[in-house]
Design a protein around this motif. Structure first.
Motif, PDB file in Angstrom:
ATOM      1  N   VAL A   1       2.470  -2.211 -12.722  1.00  0.00           N
ATOM      2  CA  VAL A   1       3.265  -3.087 -11.626  1.00  0.00           C
ATOM      3  C   VAL A   1       3.156  -4.253 -11.153  1.00  0.00           C
ATOM      4  N   HIS A   2       4.433  -4.991 -10.831  1.00  0.00           N
ATOM      5  CA  HIS A   2       4.874  -6.194 -10.376  1.00  0.00           C
ATOM      6  C   HIS A   2       3.959  -7.276 -10.079  1.00  0.00           C
ATOM      7  N   VAL A   3       3.140  -6.359  -8.255  1.00  0.00           N
ATOM      8  CA  VAL A   3       2.272  -7.253  -7.189  1.00  0.00           C
ATOM      9  C   VAL A   3       1.335  -6.203  -7.479  1.00  0.00           C
ATOM     10  N   ASP A   4       0.155  -6.156  -6.301  1.00  0.00           N
ATOM     11  CA  ASP A   4      -1.290  -5.511  -6.104  1.00  0.00           C
ATOM     12  C   ASP A   4      -0.367  -4.359  -5.042  1.00  0.00           C
ATOM     13  N   VAL A   5      -1.160  -3.549  -5.529  1.00  0.00           N
ATOM     14  CA  VAL A   5      -1.099  -2.240  -5.123  1.00  0.00           C
ATOM     15  C   VAL A   5      -2.248  -1.094  -4.506  1.00  0.00           C
ATOM     16  N   GLY A   6      -1.954  -1.253  -3.563  1.00  0.00           N
ATOM     17  CA  GLY A   6      -3.624  -0.478  -3.043  1.00  0.00           C
ATOM     18  C   GLY A   6      -2.895   1.376  -2.255  1.00  0.00           C
ATOM     19  N   PHE A   7      -3.268   2.260  -2.051  1.00  0.00           N
ATOM     20  CA  PHE A   7      -3.100   3.266  -1.899  1.00  0.00           C
ATOM     21  C   PHE A   7      -3.400   4.312  -0.718  1.00  0.00           C
ATOM     22  N   TRP A   8      -2.842   4.701  -0.112  1.00  0.00           N
ATOM     23  CA  TRP A   8      -3.780   5.739   0.995  1.00  0.00           C
ATOM     24  C   TRP A   8      -3.566   6.837   0.920  1.00  0.00           C
ATOM     25  N   GLY A   9      -4.990   7.407   1.238  1.00  0.00           N
ATOM     26  CA  GLY A   9      -4.834   9.220   1.156  1.00  0.00           C
ATOM     27  C   GLY A   9      -4.560  10.238   2.476  1.00  0.00           C
ATOM     28  N   GLY A  10      -4.415  11.699   2.575  1.00  0.00           N
ATOM     29  CA  GLY A  10      -3.861  11.805   2.971  1.00  0.00           C
ATOM     30  C   GLY A  10      -4.903  12.930   3.912  1.00  0.00           C
ATOM     31  N   ALA A  11      -4.022  13.406   4.956  1.00  0.00           N
ATOM     32  CA  ALA A  11      -5.276  13.954   5.857  1.00  0.00           C
ATOM     33  C   ALA A  11      -4.282  15.394   5.899  1.00  0.00           C
ATOM     34  N   ILE A  12      -4.237  16.231   5.778  1.00  0.00           N
ATOM     35  CA  ILE A  12      -3.971  17.451   5.996  1.00  0.00           C
ATOM     36  C   ILE A  12      -4.664  18.682   6.377  1.00  0.00           C
ATOM     37  N   PRO A  13      -4.040  19.888   6.488  1.00  0.00           N
ATOM     38  CA  PRO A  13      -4.894  21.181   6.710  1.00  0.00           C
ATOM     39  C   PRO A  13      -5.293  21.584   5.836  1.00  0.00           C
TER      40      PRO A  13
ATOM     41  N   VAL B   1       0.610  -1.203  -0.048  1.00  0.00           N
ATOM     42  CA  VAL B   1       0.083  -0.116   0.092  1.00  0.00           C
ATOM     43  C   VAL B   1       0.691   1.181   0.169  1.00  0.00           C
ATOM     44  N   ASP B   2       0.687   2.003  -1.296  1.00  0.00           N
ATOM     45  CA  ASP B   2       1.928   3.288  -1.170  1.00  0.00           C
ATOM     46  C   ASP B   2       1.233   3.702  -0.135  1.00  0.00           C
ATOM     47  N   MET B   3       1.724   5.184   0.149  1.00  0.00           N
ATOM     48  CA  MET B   3       2.381   6.384   0.635  1.00  0.00           C
ATOM     49  C   MET B   3       1.475   7.568  -0.219  1.00  0.00           C
ATOM     50  N   PRO B   4       0.764   8.664   0.670  1.00  0.00           N
ATOM     51  CA  PRO B   4       0.188   9.154  -0.184  1.00  0.00           C
ATOM     52  C   PRO B   4       1.192  10.545  -0.229  1.00  0.00           C
ATOM     53  N   LEU B   5       2.334  11.113   0.597  1.00  0.00           N
ATOM     54  CA  LEU B   5       3.093  11.787   0.393  1.00  0.00           C
ATOM     55  C   LEU B   5       4.108  11.797  -0.450  1.00  0.00           C
ATOM     56  N   ASN B   6       5.175  12.741  -0.664  1.00  0.00           N
ATOM     57  CA  ASN B   6       6.418  12.461  -2.200  1.00  0.00           C
ATOM     58  C   ASN B   6       6.492  12.341  -3.740  1.00  0.00           C
ATOM     59  N   SER B   7       4.863  12.159  -3.513  1.00  0.00           N
ATOM     60  CA  SER B   7       4.445  12.116  -5.229  1.00  0.00           C
ATOM     61  C   SER B   7       3.752  13.251  -5.193  1.00  0.00           C
ATOM     62  N   LEU B   8       3.924  14.139  -6.499  1.00  0.00           N
ATOM     63  CA  LEU B   8       3.397  15.291  -6.809  1.00  0.00           C
ATOM     64  C   LEU B   8       2.464  14.515  -8.209  1.00  0.00           C
TER      65      LEU B   8
ATOM     66  N   VAL C   1      -2.604  -6.068  -9.507  1.00  0.00           N
ATOM     67  CA  VAL C   1      -3.711  -5.175 -10.435  1.00  0.00           C
ATOM     68  C   VAL C   1      -3.792  -4.116  -9.016  1.00  0.00           C
ATOM     69  N   LEU C   2      -4.649  -3.104  -9.508  1.00  0.00           N
ATOM     70  CA  LEU C   2      -4.785  -2.237  -8.875  1.00  0.00           C
ATOM     71  C   LEU C   2      -5.452  -1.619  -7.311  1.00  0.00           C
ATOM     72  N   LEU C   3      -5.561  -2.197  -6.051  1.00  0.00           N
ATOM     73  CA  LEU C   3      -6.584  -2.791  -4.995  1.00  0.00           C
ATOM     74  C   LEU C   3      -7.047  -1.159  -4.774  1.00  0.00           C
ATOM     75  N   SER C   4      -8.432  -1.420  -4.573  1.00  0.00           N
ATOM     76  CA  SER C   4      -9.462  -0.122  -3.827  1.00  0.00           C
ATOM     77  C   SER C   4      -9.614  -1.044  -2.196  1.00  0.00           C
ATOM     78  N   ARG C   5     -10.387  -0.229  -1.085  1.00  0.00           N
ATOM     79  CA  ARG C   5     -10.641  -0.704  -0.180  1.00  0.00           C
ATOM     80  C   ARG C   5     -12.008  -1.321  -0.188  1.00  0.00           C
ATOM     81  N   PRO C   6     -11.299  -2.544   0.128  1.00  0.00           N
ATOM     82  CA  PRO C   6     -13.074  -4.271   0.128  1.00  0.00           C
ATOM     83  C   PRO C   6     -14.349  -3.137   0.356  1.00  0.00           C
TER      84      PRO C   6
END
Length: 458
Positions: A118-130, A91-98, A453-458
């Protein structure tokens, strides 16, 4: 039933323990877990002999940085390293990308960058910022696994930390979604500028009290708001007490630590001017890029002393720490140059997490079953993926790893598949070699066509 594949091992690491077994695969899922010598029909058969068979690892803390900072890391290189290290889901973190993943349009940009690479399955975190509380609901609907926030400076200006008031607002909004908040917990009031570029002063600038104060604040907010919260990359063993107390009170707070906090300590950090031949970055960015050396050990929060490391192992054994994930946080070799006051803080270990943890775990009397609990089951539970990932069990994805648990090797940076082979493990002897990785029953090495494959939250 005719199966597509049967994998036999005398050391299959199953939920009930380690035993000989034959794992049968059909249509990408585990269709049966039979006795080792059972003769189920199969289109293909692999006999691992005494090699251990593990479920594919799940790493919920990876910074891939694409799009925007792809020169630091990218989906193709990161997931290639993951496959070679036995990690089949991340699961990929939401920061350091632009742009950072702080709204639904940024998530779409991230997915577009990852699609087909992607060679393995990948999901994504979102970010909470001000200021992005209105974006949290759409991100959740779009399938992020939860929301990351910082209590202190993140290191990149486009992902600022939340104030205490901002944390309260965001936590309430995430609780209303029945969501999960994951927290980089360091109290900015307890952080200082390093007095010099040496490791001792860098360590003193980020004391254990900074982590404990922030963890205690998170626990209070969990009690007040009812949100589910997870503490990221726990490095300070002083935090175990408030976390254990929160568990006793039934609060939904969990925590992770990382291989570098469990396997390295302050005495492993070399002087700034000491660089071994193995530590030279062997990438193709530039022949003139000088060796990185000691700053390969820099991360935030920092690697602490041996007594602290021992206490983290005790926290794992006691269940206060739920999982072990890498916090793979790469950058270009140029950004790792300099000293501990100026270099980028992040350890790259996606390909090495399993052998690093296993090397230390077996020395402390832990089993492969323990490692699977920490590095596969725990992270899959955190991400809500237990119905598909993290166990060798009927109905789960056939994500599997052949692991030579008794074979040793020396870490050579040039053998690593992430974009820049800079690592604090350079020249280190580790035990445990990933011999093969299967994703949904298909062998993956990172060299062929991407099958993830790209994963979404179940």
């Amino acid at each position: 039933m005719v199966f597509d594949l049967v994998i036999r091992s005398r050391r299959a690491v199953l939920p009930e323990g380690e035993r000989p077994a034959a794992v049968a695969v059909r249509d990408g899922r585990i269709a049966a877990v039979a006795d080792h010598d059972a003769p189920p029909p199969a289109g293909a058969e692999v006999d691992l002999g005494d090699l251990a068979l593990l479920p594919g690892l799940v790493d919920t803390h990876v910074h891939i940085n694409e799009p925007g900072r792809t020169e630091w890391e990218g989906f193709a290189t990161a997931t290639r390293a993951a496959a070679r290290g036995g990690v089949t889901t991340l699961v990929d973190m939401p920061l350091n990308s632009l742009p950072p993943v702080v709204d639904a349009s940024a998530l779409e940009a991230k997915r577009a960058a990852a699609a087909g690479r992607v060679h393995v399955d990948v999901g994504f975190w979102g970010g909470a910022i001000p200021g992005n509380v209105p974006d949290l609901g759409p991100l959740w609907t779009a399938g992020v696994f939860g929301f990351k926030c910082f209590t202190a400076d993140s290191g990149v200006p486009e992902f600022p930390p939340l104030t205490p008031e901002g944390m309260d607002e965001a936590f309430r909004a995430i609780a209303a979604l029945d969501g999960l908040v994951i927290v980089h917990a360091e109290d900015p009031a307890a952080l200082t500028e390093p007095a010099s570029g040496g490791y001792a002063d860098f360590l003193a600038s980020r004391p254990p009290s900074a982590e404990r104060s922030a963890v205690e604040r998170v626990v209070r907010l969990v009690e007040r708001t009812g949100v589910r919260a997870h503490i990221l990359h726990l490095s300070a063993a002083d935090c175990l007490e408030p976390l254990a107390e929160a568990r006793v009170r039934g609060l939904p707070v969990s925590a992770e630590t990382c291989p570098h906090y469990l396997t390295l300590c302050t005495t492993d950090v070399p002087p700034l001017d000491a660089v071994s031949a193995e530590a030279r970055p062997l990438d193709a960015v530039s022949a003139e890029v000088p060796p990185v050396g000691a700053t390969a050990f820099k991360c935030c929060p920092p690697i602490r002393d041996a007594a602290n490391r021992d206490a983290l192992w005790a926290g794992l054994a006691d269940g206060v720490i739920d999982c072990v994930v890498t916090d793979h946080s790469p950058c270009t070799p140029e950004l790792k140059r300099g000293d501990f006051a100026t270099a980028w803080g992040g350890v790259s270990s996606l390909q090495l997490g399993l052998p690093a943890v296993w090397t230390a775990a077996r020395e402390r009397g832990h089993s492969l079953r323990d490692v699977v609990r920490w590095m596969a089951e725990g992270p899959s539970a955190l991400a809500g993926l237990t119905a598909r990932k993290g166990r060798i069990a009927v109905g789960r994805d056939a994500d599997l790893v052949a692991f030579a648990a008794d074979e040793s090797f020396t870490v050579v940076p040039g053998d690593l598949a992430h974009r820049h082979p800079v690592t604090p493990y350079a020249g280190r002897a580790l035990t445990g070699v990933v011999r093969a990785t299967w994703l949904r029953g298909e062998a993956v090495t990172g060299a062929g066509e991407p099958r993830g494959v790209l994963l979404s939250r179940p």
